[in-house]
Design a protein around this motif. Structure first.
Motif, PDB file in Angstrom:
ATOM      1  N   ALA A  11     -81.066 123.178   6.962  1.00 27.90           N
ATOM      2  CA  ALA A  11     -80.709 121.811   7.331  1.00 27.90           C
ATOM      3  C   ALA A  11     -81.294 121.432   8.681  1.00 27.90           C
ATOM      4  CB  ALA A  11     -79.184 121.662   7.375  1.00 27.90           C
ATOM      5  N   LEU A  12     -81.653 120.164   8.806  1.00 26.78           N
ATOM      6  CA  LEU A  12     -82.112 119.639  10.093  1.00 26.78           C
ATOM      7  C   LEU A  12     -81.007 119.755  11.135  1.00 26.78           C
ATOM      8  CD1 LEU A  12     -83.937 116.418   8.911  1.00 26.78           C
ATOM      9  CD2 LEU A  12     -84.994 118.300  10.181  1.00 26.78           C
ATOM     10  N   THR A  13     -81.414 119.962  12.375  1.00 24.44           N
ATOM     11  CA  THR A  13     -80.470 119.984  13.480  1.00 24.44           C
ATOM     12  C   THR A  13     -81.019 119.127  14.615  1.00 24.44           C
ATOM     13  OG1 THR A  13     -79.244 121.328  15.067  1.00 24.44           O
ATOM     14  CG2 THR A  13     -81.418 122.146  14.446  1.00 24.44           C
ATOM     15  N   ALA A  14     -80.146 118.354  15.223  1.00 22.23           N
ATOM     16  CA  ALA A  14     -80.540 117.528  16.368  1.00 22.23           C
ATOM     17  C   ALA A  14     -80.460 118.307  17.671  1.00 22.23           C
ATOM     18  CB  ALA A  14     -79.649 116.283  16.446  1.00 22.23           C
ATOM     19  N   GLN A  15     -79.764 119.445  17.652  1.00 27.98           N
ATOM     20  CA  GLN A  15     -79.581 120.257  18.852  1.00 27.98           C
ATOM     21  C   GLN A  15     -80.034 121.690  18.571  1.00 27.98           C
ATOM     22  OE1 GLN A  15     -78.568 118.971  21.798  1.00 27.98           O
ATOM     23  NE2 GLN A  15     -78.477 116.980  20.804  1.00 27.98           N
ATOM     24  N   PRO A  16     -81.344 121.933  18.536  1.00 24.29           N
ATOM     25  CA  PRO A  16     -81.799 123.294  18.243  1.00 24.29           C
ATOM     26  C   PRO A  16     -81.343 124.293  19.300  1.00 24.29           C
ATOM     27  CG  PRO A  16     -83.648 121.877  18.838  1.00 24.29           C
ATOM     28  CD  PRO A  16     -82.437 121.016  18.784  1.00 24.29           C
ATOM     29  N   VAL A  17     -81.025 125.485  18.829  1.00 28.28           N
ATOM     30  CA  VAL A  17     -80.603 126.582  19.699  1.00 28.28           C
ATOM     31  C   VAL A  17     -81.510 127.776  19.436  1.00 28.28           C
ATOM     32  CG1 VAL A  17     -78.204 125.792  19.829  1.00 28.28           C
ATOM     33  CG2 VAL A  17     -78.888 127.398  18.030  1.00 28.28           C
ATOM     34  N   ALA A  18     -81.399 128.777  20.266  1.00 33.68           N
ATOM     35  CA  ALA A  18     -82.224 129.975  20.125  1.00 33.68           C
ATOM     36  C   ALA A  18     -82.141 130.507  18.697  1.00 33.68           C
ATOM     37  CB  ALA A  18     -81.787 131.044  21.115  1.00 33.68           C
ATOM     38  N   GLY A  19     -83.298 130.741  18.116  1.00 26.79           N
ATOM     39  CA  GLY A  19     -83.392 131.252  16.758  1.00 26.79           C
ATOM     40  C   GLY A  19     -83.714 130.196  15.727  1.00 26.79           C
TER      41      GLY A  19
END
Length: 138
Positions: free
Chosen positions: A77-85
């Protein structure tokens, strides 16, 4: 060493090969290592150069049209707040050049396998899209 940095070290050892060990296929490898179906399964070994990559996939003119449907099909799924990984499509600026890359989020910076073979971490000009991989640092 965390699994994320083990993966980056694996990238460092690989010779850059279009359609086999390039920015898109390596990010797809990471998705598969995190338990997802391989988003690039149908692209692997279908091109052997930058020009063939563009002819076969149109990645450089419309990277999201290539990547987004494959990520969705793999269940990511798309994410507006990418995080490590997480993985994404970013714009990287080199002197006089802006080019899309598939990249791996490290937090504030993103890592990409360059055609030179180097693994580079940088702050992208723009994140065009990112997908949550569900990586959780132990």
């Amino acid at each position: 060493m965390t699994p994320l940095y083990v993966e980056l070290n694996r990238w460092r050892r690989l010779t850059y090969r279009w359609g086999e060990a390039d920015c898109v296929t390596l990010c797809a490898d990471w998705c598969a290592r995190c338990g997802w179906p391989d988003p690039a399964a149908d692209l692997r070994l279908t091109y052997e150069s930058m020009s063939e990559c563009q002819r076969v996939t149109r990645f450089f003119s419309d990277p999201l049209a290539v990547v987004a449907p494959r990520m969705a099909a793999a269940g990511l799924a798309l994410t507006a707040q990418p995080v490590a990984g997480d993985v994404g499509i970013v714009l990287q600026i080199a002197p006089g050049v802006t080019r899309p890359h598939a990249a791996l989020c490290l937090g504030e910076t993103w890592a990409v396998k360059e055609t030179s073979g180097a693994v580079t971490a940088f702050r992208p000009q723009k994140v065009l899209a990112a997908w949550g991989v569900g990586y959780a640092h132990p």
